[in-house]
Enzyme design. Sequence first.
Site, PDB file in Angstrom:
ATOM      1  N   TYR A  46      45.570  -6.881  -2.558  1.00 59.22           N
ATOM      2  CA  TYR A  46      46.651  -6.502  -1.630  1.00 59.22           C
ATOM      3  C   TYR A  46      47.296  -5.207  -2.122  1.00 59.22           C
ATOM      4  O   TYR A  46      47.634  -5.092  -3.301  1.00 59.22           O
ATOM      5  CB  TYR A  46      47.715  -7.601  -1.558  1.00 59.22           C
ATOM      6  CG  TYR A  46      47.612  -8.429  -0.299  1.00 59.22           C
ATOM      7  CD1 TYR A  46      47.635  -7.812   0.946  1.00 59.22           C
ATOM      8  CD2 TYR A  46      47.483  -9.814  -0.349  1.00 59.22           C
ATOM      9  CE1 TYR A  46      47.532  -8.557   2.113  1.00 59.22           C
ATOM     10  CE2 TYR A  46      47.381 -10.564   0.819  1.00 59.22           C
ATOM     11  CZ  TYR A  46      47.408  -9.922   2.049  1.00 59.22           C
ATOM     12  OH  TYR A  46      47.309 -10.649   3.195  1.00 59.22           O
TER      13      TYR A  46
ATOM     14  N   GLU B  77      49.904  -3.240  -0.075  1.00 66.14           N
ATOM     15  CA  GLU B  77      50.836  -2.725   0.926  1.00 66.14           C
ATOM     16  C   GLU B  77      51.592  -1.505   0.399  1.00 66.14           C
ATOM     17  O   GLU B  77      52.046  -1.501  -0.756  1.00 66.14           O
ATOM     18  CB  GLU B  77      51.878  -3.789   1.312  1.00 66.14           C
ATOM     19  CG  GLU B  77      51.326  -4.871   2.189  1.00 66.14           C
ATOM     20  CD  GLU B  77      50.914  -6.087   1.391  1.00 66.14           C
ATOM     21  OE1 GLU B  77      50.493  -5.921   0.223  1.00 66.14           O
ATOM     22  OE2 GLU B  77      51.029  -7.191   1.941  1.00 66.14           O
TER      23      GLU B  77
ATOM     24  N   ASP C 174      41.843  12.299  20.304  1.00 69.97           N
ATOM     25  CA  ASP C 174      41.136  11.103  19.836  1.00 69.97           C
ATOM     26  C   ASP C 174      39.667  11.493  19.737  1.00 69.97           C
ATOM     27  O   ASP C 174      38.945  11.542  20.726  1.00 69.97           O
ATOM     28  CB  ASP C 174      41.337   9.955  20.825  1.00 69.97           C
ATOM     29  CG  ASP C 174      40.558   8.706  20.421  1.00 69.97           C
ATOM     30  OD1 ASP C 174      39.678   8.812  19.541  1.00 69.97           O
ATOM     31  OD2 ASP C 174      40.801   7.641  21.006  1.00 69.97           O
TER      32      ASP C 174
ATOM     33  N   THR D 148      37.800   7.023  14.709  1.00 67.54           N
ATOM     34  CA  THR D 148      37.187   5.946  13.945  1.00 67.54           C
ATOM     35  C   THR D 148      36.316   6.616  12.890  1.00 67.54           C
ATOM     36  O   THR D 148      36.083   7.832  12.942  1.00 67.54           O
ATOM     37  CB  THR D 148      36.303   5.048  14.837  1.00 67.54           C
ATOM     38  OG1 THR D 148      35.418   5.872  15.585  1.00 67.54           O
ATOM     39  CG2 THR D 148      37.150   4.213  15.777  1.00 67.54           C
TER      40      THR D 148
ATOM     41  N   LYS E 108      31.312   6.059  13.767  1.00 70.46           N
ATOM     42  CA  LYS E 108      30.414   6.521  14.830  1.00 70.46           C
ATOM     43  C   LYS E 108      29.579   7.677  14.273  1.00 70.46           C
ATOM     44  O   LYS E 108      28.797   7.452  13.353  1.00 70.46           O
ATOM     45  CB  LYS E 108      31.245   6.903  16.064  1.00 70.46           C
ATOM     46  CG  LYS E 108      32.020   5.692  16.640  1.00 70.46           C
ATOM     47  CD  LYS E 108      32.711   6.026  17.923  1.00 70.46           C
ATOM     48  CE  LYS E 108      33.324   4.806  18.573  1.00 70.46           C
ATOM     49  NZ  LYS E 108      34.711   4.543  18.184  1.00 70.46           N
TER      50      LYS E 108
ATOM     51  N   ARG F  86      33.280   0.564   9.493  1.00 66.13           N
ATOM     52  CA  ARG F  86      34.164   0.387  10.649  1.00 66.13           C
ATOM     53  C   ARG F  86      35.593   0.614  10.184  1.00 66.13           C
ATOM     54  O   ARG F  86      36.074  -0.066   9.275  1.00 66.13           O
ATOM     55  CB  ARG F  86      34.045  -1.017  11.230  1.00 66.13           C
ATOM     56  CG  ARG F  86      32.632  -1.433  11.571  1.00 66.13           C
ATOM     57  CD  ARG F  86      32.617  -2.587  12.523  1.00 66.13           C
ATOM     58  NE  ARG F  86      32.929  -2.115  13.847  1.00 66.13           N
ATOM     59  CZ  ARG F  86      32.059  -1.498  14.650  1.00 66.13           C
ATOM     60  NH1 ARG F  86      30.814  -1.304  14.266  1.00 66.13           N
ATOM     61  NH2 ARG F  86      32.430  -1.079  15.834  1.00 66.13           N
TER      62      ARG F  86
HETATM   63  N1  DSN Z   1      33.661   0.816  21.793  1.00 66.14           N
HETATM   64  C1  DSN Z   1      33.643   2.225  21.489  1.00 66.14           C
HETATM   65  C2  DSN Z   1      32.591   2.933  22.253  1.00 66.14           C
HETATM   66  O1  DSN Z   1      31.512   2.404  22.340  1.00 66.14           O
HETATM   67  O2  DSN Z   1      32.806   4.036  22.754  1.00 66.14           O
HETATM   68  C3  DSN Z   1      34.929   2.885  21.679  1.00 66.14           C
HETATM   69  O3  DSN Z   1      35.960   2.120  21.222  1.00 66.14           O
END
Ligand code: DSN
Length: 432
Positions: free
Chosen positions: A50, A52, A197, A224, A227, A233
């Site tokens: 933990y 925080e 974003d 994120t 990707k 993730r």
């Molecule tokens: N689920 C993601 C996507 O496939 O674009 C975005 O959050």
Amino acid sequence: MYLQQQDQDILNAINGEAKRQSEGLELIPSENYVSHAVLEANGSILTNKYSEGYPGKRYYGGQEFTDQVERLAIERACKLFNATFANVQPHSGAPANLAVYAAFLKPGDTVLGMDLSHGGHLTHGHPMTLPAKIYNFVTYKMKNTETGEIDYEELRRVAIEKKPKIILAGFSAYSRTLDYKKFVEIAKEVGAITMADMAHIAGLIAAGVLRNPFDDGFDIITSTTHKTLRGPRGGLILLREDFPNPFGYKNAKGEDILMSTLINSSIFPGIQGGPHMHTIAAKAVAFGEAMTPAYKEYAAQILKNAKAMEAVLKRENIRMIGGGTDNHLILADVFGSLGVTGKEAQTVLDEVGITLNMNSIADDTRKPLDPSGIRFGTPAITTRGFKEAECARVAELLIETLRNKDNAEKKAQIKAEIKSLAEKFPIPEKFV
Ligand code: DSN
């Protein structure tokens, strides 16, 4: 080894998924394969801790090594994106976006973002999401769905009329380039801050093969990390420069609170508890990988591969929303072009070993659970080593499958070809 003895059911499911990932072709444009170094950090004993708070300012003891991990992740994220501040704690993209909204907005305040039906994301104001219940989302769209050009005049008109506090650029199903300078100009005119974003294209920005919104003056980037960036993730919030917030939020001394302070306290304790230090370590490893020359080559190849697929779709007269692609993804109107719905396409392609997702297209007349389109892209197959020739062949096989969706013999042939392509390009274990 331990799962083998302890939990055969879960091990079987993991092994099944490993086989699926290795024998099929992953075209979902938001997915990728991480290195074993990223997996190792993500599966490490840091999960036991933990932490925080933030490095040097934690609420629990024993933070000597977690501080090292988080500082490294922050330092690498800033270097990679040319940022001066990073919060690496968001558990994923949705909490990263929520944290930014919560940092700067009061309930009822307005955000101007891209319409979901024209490529925006659920977290940019879909009525079923928590942010949409708290804040007022207004939208802009494409002016021309055949070229993908954004309607910047309309964007400006809505901004002037609705006075958003945040103007949001970003998408999950848009294949063209945004004119970040125009967003910044409009935001300045109406006194909004700019948020990009960049979840889908973060890796392409990090590698310098797509433009960094910070270079055109954007204030905030959210993303994120799993990707195109090819990490675990997780989520990320970045600031180009830190500055006192323009919204009048004051500290106890009556001073304007810094943007970075608002973001940090919005993540913790605002919407999250303890950070996932194992994931933060894995993010740091992935950021390290993204700084290598090999990663730059990988990112450039993602774009070349998407262009190779685009060429096949053009040749075969398959309509693409936006007319093609400038990034890693393609949104194709398979219902309009081939009379196959998005859902049928997803199902039949799954049968032959091509994984992608059905997707609404701009102004879709069909429902989201059985839309007109499919969305696919090249990040994962490029990680496997596919080049233009293989990607063009995959696009041909994809179209051939849809044209022969009821022909079992043809589908069996295609499935065999997909499997042998996949076997020729095993998922790599390391990138550096
Ligand atoms: N689920 C993601 C996507 O496939 O674009 C975005 O959050």
